[in-house]
Design an enzyme around this catalytic site. Structure first.
Site, PDB file in Angstrom:
ATOM      1  N   GLU A  29      -2.365   2.715   2.169  1.00  0.00           N
ATOM      2  CA  GLU A  29      -2.519   4.049   1.781  1.00  0.00           C
ATOM      3  C   GLU A  29      -3.552   4.651   2.483  1.00  0.00           C
ATOM      4  OE1 GLU A  29      -2.394   3.350  -2.342  1.00  0.00           O
ATOM      5  OE2 GLU A  29      -0.294   2.493  -2.227  1.00  0.00           O
ATOM      6  N   SER A  59       2.739   2.916  -2.674  1.00  0.00           N
ATOM      7  CA  SER A  59       3.665   1.759  -3.241  1.00  0.00           C
ATOM      8  C   SER A  59       3.151   0.584  -2.631  1.00  0.00           C
ATOM      9  CB  SER A  59       5.154   2.107  -2.913  1.00  0.00           C
ATOM     10  OG  SER A  59       5.749   0.994  -3.152  1.00  0.00           O
ATOM     11  N   GLU A  60       2.397  -0.091  -3.423  1.00  0.00           N
ATOM     12  CA  GLU A  60       1.859  -1.456  -2.966  1.00  0.00           C
ATOM     13  C   GLU A  60       2.987  -2.300  -2.632  1.00  0.00           C
ATOM     14  OE1 GLU A  60       0.638   0.351  -5.416  1.00  0.00           O
ATOM     15  OE2 GLU A  60      -1.402   0.998  -4.497  1.00  0.00           O
ATOM     16  N   GLN A  82      -5.600  -0.440  -1.320  1.00  0.00           N
ATOM     17  CA  GLN A  82      -6.821   0.258  -1.308  1.00  0.00           C
ATOM     18  C   GLN A  82      -8.196   0.003  -2.142  1.00  0.00           C
ATOM     19  OE1 GLN A  82      -6.545   4.933  -2.893  1.00  0.00           O
ATOM     20  NE2 GLN A  82      -6.290   4.875  -0.742  1.00  0.00           N
ATOM     21  N   PHE A  83      -7.710  -0.562  -3.364  1.00  0.00           N
ATOM     22  CA  PHE A  83      -8.615  -1.152  -4.219  1.00  0.00           C
ATOM     23  C   PHE A  83      -7.980  -2.466  -4.595  1.00  0.00           C
ATOM     24  CE2 PHE A  83     -10.308   2.994  -4.302  1.00  0.00           C
ATOM     25  CZ  PHE A  83     -11.696   2.735  -4.601  1.00  0.00           C
ATOM     26  N   ASP A  85      -7.915  -3.900  -7.331  1.00  0.00           N
ATOM     27  CA  ASP A  85      -7.379  -3.354  -8.749  1.00  0.00           C
ATOM     28  C   ASP A  85      -6.015  -2.858  -8.762  1.00  0.00           C
ATOM     29  OD1 ASP A  85     -10.419  -2.962 -10.473  1.00  0.00           O
ATOM     30  OD2 ASP A  85     -10.340  -2.652  -8.356  1.00  0.00           O
ATOM     31  N   PRO A  89       0.917  -3.918  -8.646  1.00  0.00           N
ATOM     32  CA  PRO A  89       2.213  -3.467  -8.630  1.00  0.00           C
ATOM     33  C   PRO A  89       3.030  -4.497  -7.509  1.00  0.00           C
ATOM     34  CG  PRO A  89       0.941  -1.510  -8.559  1.00  0.00           C
ATOM     35  CD  PRO A  89      -0.005  -2.807  -8.762  1.00  0.00           C
ATOM     36  N   HIS A 129     -11.626   0.078 -10.813  1.00  0.00           N
ATOM     37  CA  HIS A 129     -12.061   0.055  -9.313  1.00  0.00           C
ATOM     38  C   HIS A 129     -13.446  -0.888  -9.203  1.00  0.00           C
ATOM     39  CE1 HIS A 129     -10.258   4.100  -9.709  1.00  0.00           C
ATOM     40  NE2 HIS A 129     -10.157   4.005  -8.441  1.00  0.00           N
TER      41      HIS A 129
HETATM   42  C1  TPP Z   1      -1.136   1.659  -7.981  1.00  0.00           C
HETATM   43  C2  TPP Z   1      -2.399   2.634  -7.309  1.00  0.00           C
HETATM   44  N1  TPP Z   1      -2.547   2.445  -6.003  1.00  0.00           N
HETATM   45  C3  TPP Z   1      -3.520   3.399  -5.391  1.00  0.00           C
HETATM   46  C4  TPP Z   1      -4.229   3.962  -6.156  1.00  0.00           C
HETATM   47  C5  TPP Z   1      -5.509   4.950  -5.482  1.00  0.00           C
HETATM   48  N2  TPP Z   1      -5.108   6.130  -5.690  1.00  0.00           N
HETATM   49  C6  TPP Z   1      -5.521   7.063  -6.663  1.00  0.00           C
HETATM   50  S1  TPP Z   1      -5.044   8.414  -6.710  1.00  0.00           S
HETATM   51  C7  TPP Z   1      -3.993   8.403  -5.290  1.00  0.00           C
HETATM   52  C8  TPP Z   1      -2.905   9.314  -4.932  1.00  0.00           C
HETATM   53  C9  TPP Z   1      -2.322   9.770  -6.018  1.00  0.00           C
HETATM   54  O1  TPP Z   1      -1.549  11.003  -5.771  1.00  0.00           O
HETATM   55  P1  TPP Z   1      -0.633  11.897  -6.708  1.00  0.00           P
HETATM   56  O2  TPP Z   1       0.371  11.042  -7.434  1.00  0.00           O
HETATM   57  O3  TPP Z   1      -0.169  12.802  -5.752  1.00  0.00           O
HETATM   58  O4  TPP Z   1      -1.523  12.452  -7.744  1.00  0.00           O
HETATM   59  P2  TPP Z   1      -2.808  13.417  -7.318  1.00  0.00           P
HETATM   60  O5  TPP Z   1      -3.985  12.648  -7.315  1.00  0.00           O
HETATM   61  O6  TPP Z   1      -2.279  14.276  -6.152  1.00  0.00           O
HETATM   62  O7  TPP Z   1      -2.990  14.236  -8.656  1.00  0.00           O
HETATM   63  C10 TPP Z   1      -4.216   6.988  -5.045  1.00  0.00           C
HETATM   64  C11 TPP Z   1      -3.616   6.210  -3.849  1.00  0.00           C
HETATM   65  C12 TPP Z   1      -3.985   4.074  -7.522  1.00  0.00           C
HETATM   66  N3  TPP Z   1      -4.798   4.755  -8.429  1.00  0.00           N
HETATM   67  N4  TPP Z   1      -3.229   3.365  -8.193  1.00  0.00           N
END
Ligand code: TPP
Ligand code: MG
Lengths: 325, 362
Positions: A29, A59-60, A82-83, A85, A89, A129
């Site tokens: 990601e 999608s992990e 990405q983290f 944490d 998934p 995180h």
């Molecule tokens: C399972 C998971 N993977 C990665 C992340 C890191 N992360 C935080 S927000 C985000 C993007 C989320 O996008 P969206 O669902 O469109 O929501 P938005 O932030 O745009 O409101 C990511 C990849 C996370 N929080 N949870």
């Protein structure tokens, strides 16, 4: 040699691998256009193309599942979570699939890939995180688990992991991504998996640690040197396979062991080290094995300073272990 | 970009009564909440830059979608937010003092400083505590809806999430469960066009996000999320349907994240000013203001007064939070279990001793 931060060293290793092995593919990601949220993959998509440095959907399980499929076909994928944490998934893909493919196919389907993930606290990241989840994976046969603590090791261990025939989880201490700099050999620098490094020699107490705890343990050791206590600091570097001879040799020399990790204590990786010492070095020990760890709570946001082992807590534990018995 | 409700499958299938337009007073109140959310957002971004709070997730651009959706709910409906739902929290009536306390992780924080800013929740407001891993709230919302139906309680649950989250495990799991069990659930997706640096069209090859509902046997609705009334109408219709036994709905509110993903993000790395400016021209606040002015429900002076009042109230709350003592140092051992187990009590005692000896400091 080039002076680099830890995250830059990761970047150099990835660049080297992409340059020298057409089978290497990165996926994760925000790793392409954005260069990764910690900039570990900065510039790589620009230089190696979007076919080799792939921005994936969120999608992990998809990232790891797809990486497994690539590895089965003969590529050397390097998925990024990405983290750490957010690895859960994909837990099923890692634990049920990645770890067991070679075994369940009677050796027909090895699955060499390197899953990279920043881990650990001290960045005001709160519950999700900050975690240090290495124990779940060290507990799973079939996986190797590597955690560097210096720029040179980050590059050397990462290149060795990429060359390894088994799946490697490569956990990067994000707290020291930029705060630690060091000389890093250019080119194909390798640090073999399964070798610990004695980062400081000593004779009174052995401290076993890895990742972001290493600089803190070294600082604690320096503090104690002023009081006349000689502390040996061993950076394990690879949790699986563990450099057991290095563990035992150090304790045979000092007779005292302190184990430091930021993950919770109960069933943490330190429990395994303590068990090995009890089984194989009991007669060398002159004091109980001591663990300095995160507490057995989820990772708190506002009070992370108290939760995490710091130089004071580590120094105190070394001091009392040096005096015990 | 469609400016109106574009139902991929008519949400009105089982809807009986027409959805009444919000009364003028409700419109003005909704606008006031939107102003409040924007003012708070601006303040928090500054607080983060000044190092007074550690992190912040802005909502700018998504106010109409949030206020529109939340205004169509009843207080007993359970909200399962993600981390960007400030305006939803305000509509719910969560006092800003609580929110600011949470952002600072101060002693007034009812979550006891456990979570990063934006990850709050308050049981008495039926606003479930957010987590960071995306999507997990979606299947949970289905379970709560099942539980409420089991108890014959006429409430619904609503899960908020983003476009990126439609790729998560729990989006699939949750919509599938909801379809099978026909739960009273609204899946409210704010498609803000970006998941950090990944644009909507790289997230899924689906024509819309709403169309995904089709495969699970639920209606999917696309709505212009910059239009308060359109969002309100879509959610009110879905709510009526759900409580009438008509099952769940997926609503895709099309909006734009005008700010960075979070204070750790620099959107200039992955998106253009042209795109941003095109969406700035569709700012939901500006749009709603014009509508209210056209309807003679608002004038410039009143608008100015709303902004002033909001800023003052926020400043007061920030001052109060900053005068609050920090979270008690040993409190992080609480709430792991209902009762602190003996081994953990021992850990707490050991830290207490270190603190008392001055070995470590909070
Ligand atoms: C399972 C998971 N993977 C990665 C992340 C890191 N992360 C935080 S927000 C985000 C993007 C989320 O996008 P969206 O669902 O469109 O929501 P938005 O932030 O745009 O409101 C990511 C990849 C996370 N929080 N949870
Ligand atoms: Mg989004």
């Amino acid at each position: 040699m080039t002076e680099l931060t830890l995250v830059q060293a990761v970047n150099r290793a990835l660049r080297h691998a992409l340059q020298n092995d057409p089978n290497v593919i990165l996926l994760g990601e925000d790793i392409g256009v954005n260069g990764g949220v910690f900039r570990a993959t900065e510039g790589l998509q620009k230089d190696f193309g979007a076919e080799r440095v792939i921005d994936t959907p969120l999608s992990e399980t998809g990232i790891v599942g797809a990486a497994i499929g690539m590895a089965l076909y003969g590529l050397r994928p390097i998925p990024e979570i990405q983290f750490q944490d957010f690895i859960f998934p994909a837990f099923d893909q890692i634990v049920s699939e990645l770890a067991k493919f070679r075994y369940r196919s009677g050796g027909q389907y090895p699955c060499p890939l390197v899953l990279r993930a920043p881990y650990g606290g001290g960045i005001k990241g709160g519950l999700y995180h900050s975690q240090s989840n290495e124990a779940y994976f060290a507990h799973t046969p079939g996986l190797k688990v590597v955690i560097p603590s210096s720029p040179a090791d980050a590059k050397g261990l990462l290149l060795s992991s990429i060359a390894d025939e088994d799946p490697v989880l490569f956990f990067e201490p994000k707290r020291i991504y930029r705060s630690v700099t060091g000389e890093v050999p250019d080119g194909d620098h390798r640090v073999p998996l399964g070798t610990a490094a004695t980062v400081r020699e000593g004779t009174d107490v052995s401290v076993f640690c890895y990742g972001a705890m290493v600089p803190l343990c070294t600082a604690a050791a320096e503090r104690l040197a002023n009081d006349g206590t000689s502390v040996e600091v061993v950076d394990l570097r690879t949790l699986v396979p563990l450099d057991e001879p290095a563990l035992l040799a150090s304790v045979e020399k000092t007779g005292r062991a302190v184990i430091v990790h930021e993950a919770p204590r109960f069933c943490g990786y330190g429990a395994e080290l303590a068990a090995i010492l009890a089984e194989k070095a009991l007669y060398s020990l002159q004091a109980p094995v001591c663990r300095v760890t995160g507490y057995d709570t989820p990772f708190p946001y506002a009070l992370e300073n108290l939760y995490l082992p710091g130089v004071e807590r580590i120094a105190e534990a070394i001091r009392s272990t040096a005096r015990a018995g | 970009m469609p400016g109106l409700v574009l139902a991929d499958r008519a949400p009105a299938e089982t809807t009986s009564a027409p959805i009444p337009e919000p009364a003028p007073a409700e419109l003005v109140r909704a606008y006031r909440t939107m102003v409040f959310a924007r003012a708070m957002d601006e303040r928090c971004l500054t607080l983060q830059r000044q190092g007074r709070i550690g992190f912040y997730v802005p909502l700018q651009g998504q106010e109409a979608a949030q206020v529109g959706s939340a205004s169509a709910l009843r207080p007993e409906d359970w909200i399962f937010p993600a981390y960007r739902e400030l305006a939803v929290a305000l509509v719910r009536g969560i006092p800003i003092q609580l929110l600011i306390d949470q952002f600072f992780g101060s002693g007034g924080d009812e979550l006891k400083g456990r979570q990063m800013p934006n990850h709050y929740g308050y049981r008495r407001f039926n606003f479930v505590t957010a987590s960071s891993p995306v999507g997990t709230q979606i299947s949970q919302a289905v379970g709560t809806a099942l539980a409420a139906r089991y108890r014959r309680e006429p409430i619904l649950t609503i899960a908020y999430f983003g476009d990126g989250t439609t790729s998560s495990n729990d989006f699939h799991a949750g919509l599938n469960l909801a379809g099978v069990f026909q739960t009273p659930t609204i899946f409210f997706c704010q498609n803000n066009q970006w998941a950090i640096s990944l644009p909507r069209e790289r997230q899924t090859h689906s024509t819309t996000l709403a169309v995904k509902a089709e495969a699970y046997g639920l209606p999917g609705v696309v709505v212009d999320g910059t239009d308060f009334r359109a969002v309100y109408a879509a959610v009110a219709a879905a709510r009526q349907r759900a409580l009438g036994g008509g099952g769940p709905t997926l609503i895709e509110a099309q909006v734009y994240r005008l700010g960075p993903h979070s204070t750790s993000d620099d959107p200039k790395r992955y998106r253009t000013d042209e795109e941003l400016n095109a969406w700035k021209a569709r700012d939901p606040l500006a749009r709603f203001k014009l509508e209210l002015m056209d309807a003679k429900l608002l004038n410039e002076d009143q608008d100015h007064a709303l902004w002033e009042a909001a800023r003052q109230e926020i400043a007061r709350a920030v001052a109060q939070t900053e005068a609050t003592p920090p979270v008690p140092p040993l409190s992080f051992f609480d709430d792991v279990y209902a009762v602190v187990p003996p081994a953990l009590q021992e850990e707490r005692r050991s830290l207490e001793q270190l603190l008392a000896a001055g070995t470590v400091r909070p």
